[in-house]
Design an enzyme around this catalytic site. Structure first.
Site, PDB file in Angstrom:
ATOM      1  N   PRO A  25      22.160 -54.804 -10.428  1.00  0.00           N
ATOM      2  CA  PRO A  25      22.741 -54.763  -9.082  1.00  0.00           C
ATOM      3  C   PRO A  25      21.642 -54.928  -8.032  1.00  0.00           C
ATOM      4  CG  PRO A  25      22.678 -52.568 -10.056  1.00  0.00           C
ATOM      5  CD  PRO A  25      22.278 -53.520 -11.134  1.00  0.00           C
ATOM      6  N   ALA A  60      25.201 -52.403  -5.121  1.00  0.00           N
ATOM      7  CA  ALA A  60      25.718 -51.087  -4.750  1.00  0.00           C
ATOM      8  C   ALA A  60      26.793 -51.268  -3.684  1.00  0.00           C
ATOM      9  CB  ALA A  60      24.587 -50.211  -4.226  1.00  0.00           C
ATOM     10  N   GLN A 102      28.850 -51.755  -9.066  1.00  0.00           N
ATOM     11  CA  GLN A 102      28.165 -50.469  -8.957  1.00  0.00           C
ATOM     12  C   GLN A 102      28.750 -49.719  -7.766  1.00  0.00           C
ATOM     13  OE1 GLN A 102      24.036 -49.974  -7.386  1.00  0.00           O
ATOM     14  NE2 GLN A 102      23.546 -49.359  -9.481  1.00  0.00           N
ATOM     15  N   TYR A 183      20.016 -41.932  -3.541  1.00  0.00           N
ATOM     16  CA  TYR A 183      21.294 -41.926  -2.837  1.00  0.00           C
ATOM     17  C   TYR A 183      22.088 -40.676  -3.234  1.00  0.00           C
ATOM     18  CZ  TYR A 183      19.729 -46.600  -1.668  1.00  0.00           C
ATOM     19  OH  TYR A 183      18.986 -47.653  -1.201  1.00  0.00           O
ATOM     20  N   ARG A 231      23.965 -45.306 -13.650  1.00  0.00           N
ATOM     21  CA  ARG A 231      22.549 -45.618 -13.393  1.00  0.00           C
ATOM     22  C   ARG A 231      21.842 -44.346 -12.953  1.00  0.00           C
ATOM     23  NH1 ARG A 231      19.277 -50.498 -10.404  1.00  0.00           N
ATOM     24  NH2 ARG A 231      19.344 -51.252 -12.552  1.00  0.00           N
ATOM     25  N   LEU A 302      10.336 -54.860 -13.819  1.00  0.00           N
ATOM     26  CA  LEU A 302       9.278 -55.866 -14.003  1.00  0.00           C
ATOM     27  C   LEU A 302       9.293 -56.454 -15.407  1.00  0.00           C
ATOM     28  CD1 LEU A 302       6.225 -54.504 -11.965  1.00  0.00           C
ATOM     29  CD2 LEU A 302       7.938 -56.195 -11.306  1.00  0.00           C
ATOM     30  N   GLY A 324      16.358 -58.431 -12.241  1.00  0.00           N
ATOM     31  CA  GLY A 324      16.610 -58.512 -10.813  1.00  0.00           C
ATOM     32  C   GLY A 324      15.890 -59.684 -10.182  1.00  0.00           C
ATOM     33  N   ARG A 325      14.665 -59.459  -9.747  1.00  0.00           N
ATOM     34  CA  ARG A 325      13.925 -60.488  -9.004  1.00  0.00           C
ATOM     35  C   ARG A 325      13.748 -61.781  -9.790  1.00  0.00           C
ATOM     36  NH1 ARG A 325      11.689 -55.547  -7.733  1.00  0.00           N
ATOM     37  NH2 ARG A 325      11.585 -55.038  -5.516  1.00  0.00           N
TER      38      ARG A 325
END
Length: 361
Positions: A25, A60, A102, A183, A231, A302, A324-325
């Site tokens: 996400p 999210a 999510q 969060y 998560r 990573l 992700g990235r």
């Protein structure tokens, strides 16, 4: 070609993912101010599905307007949002991927500017709101939140359940509870954000109570075949905070409650965290969570190379890998990874003329 673990199927409940290369996400901050996803989300999530990921997890998504980080977060509290997501999810499914969502509440880290603009709190003139949290402890640089009443906590549990029901109507096939990155859910878990003296604070069981209530409420409304993920931030990376031993204990408690997978991340609780970052730096947390219970886990952090991701699975550290990235840089990277791991992947018909031949240069 042989079959790698990364490109092997995984079945949870009645759902089979075509591979274990999944989209993490990733907040896009590109919804309307009514929390409605836009064409950006169709292109973003649809592109990830077209690129071959087995699970495409939406960012999210707030269960309440006051659960947003900023004004352009996606939400799932209205029928308009359901209709917009349904369009996107139809396309994701047509590409052979599974759409997931999510569910989130930003807690004390909400009511801020769009992060690409700044990190300051919104003023009331800008549309800001009073944030809430387990305790009236401000996050670094933001106003103090209001400590939630027991009634507000109960209303939040109900909001998560209602959001999960809407998510199913919108065509999502996986639901994840965001209990990481500082969060609201994470704030209840961590002693650094929760100093309550009632049944939602103090002891480990009290601090984890809200998450268990949300799991139970969501599982009540989800169809039996829909997997539920959680998560977690495995550690706060800060003295006196939540740590990997707490995570292992919580995984054992969640085993058998209707949770189907733990998505293991870390950090985000406090600004003074001290993170040691490097390739695959969160994989040991995934391994610890996996060894603590019978629940499958997903690893993040990573992981950018196909061989690296494959090794995570071969070593038994995780059951799936979230990217992700790397997928932001190359939404079609799974096709390249499949060639590197000598596995087959079905290319979309219009793109088949571009299939890799032999080795990658």
């Amino acid at each position: 070609m042989g079959e790698s673990l990364l490109f092997s199927p995984l079945t949870l409940r009645e759902l089979t993912f075509k591979n274990r290369l999944w989209v993490a996400p990733m907040a896009q901050y590109s919804a309307t101010r009514a929390g409605v996803p836009t064409d950006w989300h169709l292109a973003h999530l649809g592109g990830m599905a077209r690129g071959g990921a087995g699970l495409v997890m939406c960012e999210a998504t707030a269960v309440l307007p006051e659960g947003r980080i900023c004004l352009t977060d996606t939400g799932i509290w209205s029928d308009e949002q359901v209709e917009a997501f349904a369009r996107i999810n139809r396309f994701v499914v047509e590409q052979g991927s599974i759409p997931g969502i999510q569910l989130a509440h930003a807690g004390r880290k909400g009511s801020t500017q769009i992060p690409t603009v700044g990190r300051d709190a919104l003023t009331s003139e800008e549309g800001g709101w009073q944030t809430v949290a387990p305790s009236a402890i401000a996050y670094h640089g933001l106003p103090a939140p209001a400590a939630m009443s027991v009634r507000q906590i109960a209303d939040t549990v109900a909001a998560y359940a209602a959001a999960a029901a809407r998510a199913v109507r919108a065509g999502f096939q996986v639901v994840e509870i965001h209990a990481a990155h500082g969060y609201l859910m994470n704030e209840f878990l961590s002693p650094l954000g929760n100093t309550r003296t009632d049944s939602y604070g103090g002891s480990f069981d009290n601090r984890t109570r809200l998450l268990h209530e949300v799991v139970a409420a969501i599982r009540e409304v989800l169809p039996e075949g829909v997997p539920l993920f959680v998560r977690l931030s495995a550690t706060d990376w800060a003295e006196g905070g939540w740590d990997i031993a707490d995570t292992a204990r919580l995984c054992r408690k969640l085993d058998g409650t209707g949770v189907d997978l733990i998505d293991v991340s870390s950090g985000g609780m406090v600004a003074h965290q001290k993170i040691t970052v490097g390739p695959g730096y969160q994989v040991p947390f995934a391994r610890a969570a996996r060894e603590a219970s019978s629940l499958p886990v997903a690893a993040v952090g990573l992981i950018t190379e196909a061989v690296q991701a494959e090794q995570v699975l071969v070593d038994g550290a995780a059951d799936a890998v979230m990217f992700g990235r790397q997928l932001l840089r190359e939404p079609h990277w799974p096709f390249r990874a499949a060639v590197e791991l000598k596995s087959e992947m079905r290319w979309p018909g219009p793109y088949r003329s571009a299939r890799y031949r032999g080795s990658i240069p």
